[in-house]
Motif scaffolding. Sequence first.
Motif, PDB file in Angstrom:
ATOM      1  N   PRO A  31      22.172 -11.173 -16.110  1.00 31.92           N
ATOM      2  CA  PRO A  31      21.612 -10.427 -14.972  1.00 31.92           C
ATOM      3  C   PRO A  31      20.079 -10.385 -14.985  1.00 31.92           C
ATOM      4  CG  PRO A  31      22.526  -8.923 -16.584  1.00 31.92           C
ATOM      5  CD  PRO A  31      22.896 -10.331 -17.021  1.00 31.92           C
ATOM      6  N   ARG A  32      19.473 -10.781 -16.065  1.00 30.43           N
ATOM      7  CA  ARG A  32      18.002 -10.795 -16.159  1.00 30.43           C
ATOM      8  C   ARG A  32      17.431 -12.140 -15.740  1.00 30.43           C
ATOM      9  NH1 ARG A  32      18.275  -9.252 -22.251  1.00 30.43           N
ATOM     10  NH2 ARG A  32      19.866 -10.789 -21.921  1.00 30.43           N
ATOM     11  N   GLU A  33      18.220 -12.959 -15.079  1.00 32.58           N
ATOM     12  CA  GLU A  33      17.756 -14.275 -14.652  1.00 32.58           C
ATOM     13  C   GLU A  33      16.440 -14.142 -13.892  1.00 32.58           C
ATOM     14  OE1 GLU A  33      19.361 -17.669 -11.708  1.00 32.58           O
ATOM     15  OE2 GLU A  33      20.780 -16.945 -13.201  1.00 32.58           O
ATOM     16  N   GLY A  34      15.521 -15.018 -14.174  1.00 29.39           N
ATOM     17  CA  GLY A  34      14.200 -14.961 -13.557  1.00 29.39           C
ATOM     18  C   GLY A  34      13.186 -14.239 -14.429  1.00 29.39           C
ATOM     19  N   VAL A  35      13.632 -13.611 -15.511  1.00 25.23           N
ATOM     20  CA  VAL A  35      12.736 -12.923 -16.439  1.00 25.23           C
ATOM     21  C   VAL A  35      12.113 -13.961 -17.364  1.00 25.23           C
ATOM     22  CG1 VAL A  35      12.633 -11.300 -18.367  1.00 25.23           C
ATOM     23  CG2 VAL A  35      14.028 -10.769 -16.363  1.00 25.23           C
ATOM     24  N   HIS A  36      10.835 -13.836 -17.617  1.00 23.58           N
ATOM     25  CA  HIS A  36      10.127 -14.723 -18.527  1.00 23.58           C
ATOM     26  C   HIS A  36       9.623 -13.907 -19.709  1.00 23.58           C
ATOM     27  CE1 HIS A  36      10.139 -17.875 -15.483  1.00 23.58           C
ATOM     28  NE2 HIS A  36       9.849 -16.913 -14.623  1.00 23.58           N
ATOM     29  N   VAL A  37       9.686 -14.484 -20.899  1.00 25.86           N
ATOM     30  CA  VAL A  37       9.216 -13.820 -22.112  1.00 25.86           C
ATOM     31  C   VAL A  37       8.079 -14.647 -22.685  1.00 25.86           C
ATOM     32  CG1 VAL A  37       9.850 -13.042 -24.423  1.00 25.86           C
ATOM     33  CG2 VAL A  37      11.520 -12.884 -22.555  1.00 25.86           C
ATOM     34  N   ALA A  38       7.006 -13.973 -23.097  1.00 22.25           N
ATOM     35  CA  ALA A  38       5.863 -14.667 -23.678  1.00 22.25           C
ATOM     36  C   ALA A  38       5.340 -13.869 -24.869  1.00 22.25           C
ATOM     37  CB  ALA A  38       4.752 -14.839 -22.644  1.00 22.25           C
ATOM     38  N   ALA A  39       4.934 -14.590 -25.912  1.00 28.89           N
ATOM     39  CA  ALA A  39       4.271 -13.961 -27.050  1.00 28.89           C
ATOM     40  C   ALA A  39       2.827 -13.679 -26.641  1.00 28.89           C
ATOM     41  CB  ALA A  39       4.323 -14.883 -28.260  1.00 28.89           C
ATOM     42  N   LEU A  40       2.325 -12.523 -26.968  1.00 28.33           N
ATOM     43  CA  LEU A  40       0.986 -12.090 -26.599  1.00 28.33           C
ATOM     44  C   LEU A  40       0.073 -12.145 -27.816  1.00 28.33           C
ATOM     45  CD1 LEU A  40      -0.959 -10.648 -24.591  1.00 28.33           C
ATOM     46  CD2 LEU A  40      -0.017  -8.501 -25.447  1.00 28.33           C
ATOM     47  N   HIS A  41      -1.103 -12.774 -27.654  1.00 28.70           N
ATOM     48  CA  HIS A  41      -2.085 -12.880 -28.737  1.00 28.70           C
ATOM     49  C   HIS A  41      -3.429 -12.397 -28.194  1.00 28.70           C
ATOM     50  CE1 HIS A  41       0.897 -15.290 -30.819  1.00 28.70           C
ATOM     51  NE2 HIS A  41       1.047 -15.955 -29.686  1.00 28.70           N
ATOM     52  N   ILE A  42      -4.126 -11.593 -28.972  1.00 29.16           N
ATOM     53  CA  ILE A  42      -5.387 -10.979 -28.546  1.00 29.16           C
ATOM     54  C   ILE A  42      -6.551 -11.589 -29.337  1.00 29.16           C
ATOM     55  CG2 ILE A  42      -6.698  -8.811 -28.441  1.00 29.16           C
ATOM     56  CD1 ILE A  42      -4.352  -8.933 -26.474  1.00 29.16           C
ATOM     57  N   TYR A  43      -7.629 -11.887 -28.621  1.00 29.88           N
ATOM     58  CA  TYR A  43      -8.870 -12.392 -29.218  1.00 29.88           C
ATOM     59  C   TYR A  43     -10.001 -11.460 -28.793  1.00 29.88           C
ATOM     60  CZ  TYR A  43      -6.491 -16.667 -30.515  1.00 29.88           C
ATOM     61  OH  TYR A  43      -5.631 -17.566 -31.091  1.00 29.88           O
ATOM     62  N   ARG A  44     -10.819 -11.025 -29.756  1.00 26.85           N
ATOM     63  CA  ARG A  44     -11.931 -10.108 -29.478  1.00 26.85           C
ATOM     64  C   ARG A  44     -13.268 -10.837 -29.646  1.00 26.85           C
ATOM     65  NH1 ARG A  44      -9.746  -5.270 -28.761  1.00 26.85           N
ATOM     66  NH2 ARG A  44      -7.732  -4.876 -29.727  1.00 26.85           N
ATOM     67  N   ARG A  45     -14.194 -10.529 -28.733  1.00 24.72           N
ATOM     68  CA  ARG A  45     -15.503 -11.196 -28.753  1.00 24.72           C
ATOM     69  C   ARG A  45     -16.302 -10.772 -29.970  1.00 24.72           C
ATOM     70  NH1 ARG A  45     -20.552 -10.100 -26.194  1.00 24.72           N
ATOM     71  NH2 ARG A  45     -19.606  -8.440 -24.967  1.00 24.72           N
ATOM     72  N   ASP A  46     -16.929 -11.741 -30.612  1.00 21.36           N
ATOM     73  CA  ASP A  46     -17.830 -11.501 -31.736  1.00 21.36           C
ATOM     74  C   ASP A  46     -19.175 -11.086 -31.144  1.00 21.36           C
ATOM     75  OD1 ASP A  46     -19.617 -11.606 -33.849  1.00 21.36           O
ATOM     76  OD2 ASP A  46     -18.773 -13.454 -34.682  1.00 21.36           O
ATOM     77  N   LEU A  47     -19.515  -9.808 -31.271  1.00 19.63           N
ATOM     78  CA  LEU A  47     -20.720  -9.267 -30.646  1.00 19.63           C
ATOM     79  C   LEU A  47     -22.009  -9.759 -31.290  1.00 19.63           C
ATOM     80  CD1 LEU A  47     -19.485  -5.611 -30.073  1.00 19.63           C
ATOM     81  CD2 LEU A  47     -19.520  -7.525 -28.452  1.00 19.63           C
ATOM     82  N   LYS A  48     -21.905 -10.388 -32.461  1.00 18.95           N
ATOM     83  CA  LYS A  48     -23.106 -10.927 -33.120  1.00 18.95           C
ATOM     84  C   LYS A  48     -23.563 -12.231 -32.476  1.00 18.95           C
ATOM     85  CE  LYS A  48     -20.829 -10.624 -36.823  1.00 18.95           C
ATOM     86  NZ  LYS A  48     -20.117 -10.632 -38.028  1.00 18.95           N
ATOM     87  N   VAL A  49     -22.661 -12.898 -31.768  1.00 18.85           N
ATOM     88  CA  VAL A  49     -22.992 -14.170 -31.119  1.00 18.85           C
ATOM     89  C   VAL A  49     -23.581 -13.857 -29.745  1.00 18.85           C
ATOM     90  CG1 VAL A  49     -22.110 -16.366 -30.276  1.00 18.85           C
ATOM     91  CG2 VAL A  49     -21.180 -15.374 -32.376  1.00 18.85           C
ATOM     92  N   LYS A  50     -24.844 -14.228 -29.536  1.00 19.36           N
ATOM     93  CA  LYS A  50     -25.562 -13.877 -28.306  1.00 19.36           C
ATOM     94  C   LYS A  50     -25.721 -15.033 -27.321  1.00 19.36           C
ATOM     95  CE  LYS A  50     -26.431  -9.746 -29.877  1.00 19.36           C
ATOM     96  NZ  LYS A  50     -25.615  -8.638 -29.474  1.00 19.36           N
ATOM     97  N   SER A  51     -25.421 -16.271 -27.755  1.00 18.88           N
ATOM     98  CA  SER A  51     -25.598 -17.419 -26.868  1.00 18.88           C
ATOM     99  C   SER A  51     -24.369 -18.330 -26.949  1.00 18.88           C
ATOM    100  CB  SER A  51     -26.863 -18.196 -27.245  1.00 18.88           C
ATOM    101  OG  SER A  51     -26.770 -18.682 -28.567  1.00 18.88           O
ATOM    102  N   GLU A  52     -24.306 -19.261 -26.011  1.00 21.67           N
ATOM    103  CA  GLU A  52     -23.168 -20.187 -25.984  1.00 21.67           C
ATOM    104  C   GLU A  52     -23.167 -21.118 -27.184  1.00 21.67           C
ATOM    105  OE1 GLU A  52     -21.709 -21.824 -22.096  1.00 21.67           O
ATOM    106  OE2 GLU A  52     -23.755 -21.271 -21.503  1.00 21.67           O
ATOM    107  N   PRO A  53     -21.997 -21.487 -27.656  1.00 19.64           N
ATOM    108  CA  PRO A  53     -20.719 -20.978 -27.219  1.00 19.64           C
ATOM    109  C   PRO A  53     -20.452 -19.589 -27.806  1.00 19.64           C
ATOM    110  CG  PRO A  53     -20.356 -22.547 -28.982  1.00 19.64           C
ATOM    111  CD  PRO A  53     -21.846 -22.516 -28.704  1.00 19.64           C
TER     112      PRO A  53
END
Length: 83
Positions: A51-73
């Motif tokens: 009955p859950r047809e159409g439901v999608h499951v995804a693994a979630l991964h979080i990445y946090r910005r390194d605040l010490k890096v001020k320029s690209e990349p």
Amino acid sequence: MVNNGAPRWETAILDGGPADGMRVRVADRPSVLQVNRPCAIEDPQDGVRDPREGVHVAALHIYRRDLKVKSEPLRYGFDGVSP
């Protein structure tokens, strides 16, 4: 960081986790990025339609910005304990 109302796009590199080394373009330096990886859903063993047809499951991964890096990349590190 907005330039005349338009978002400022920059290159960022993801460190660690499932997207290690991936290069992405980000607008306005978000503090967190979310990476999703689809999960396979197994067919029911009894052949009965799920009955859950159409439901999608995804693994979630979080990445946090390194605040010490001020320029690209910019750099985003994998947060293995989030969410």
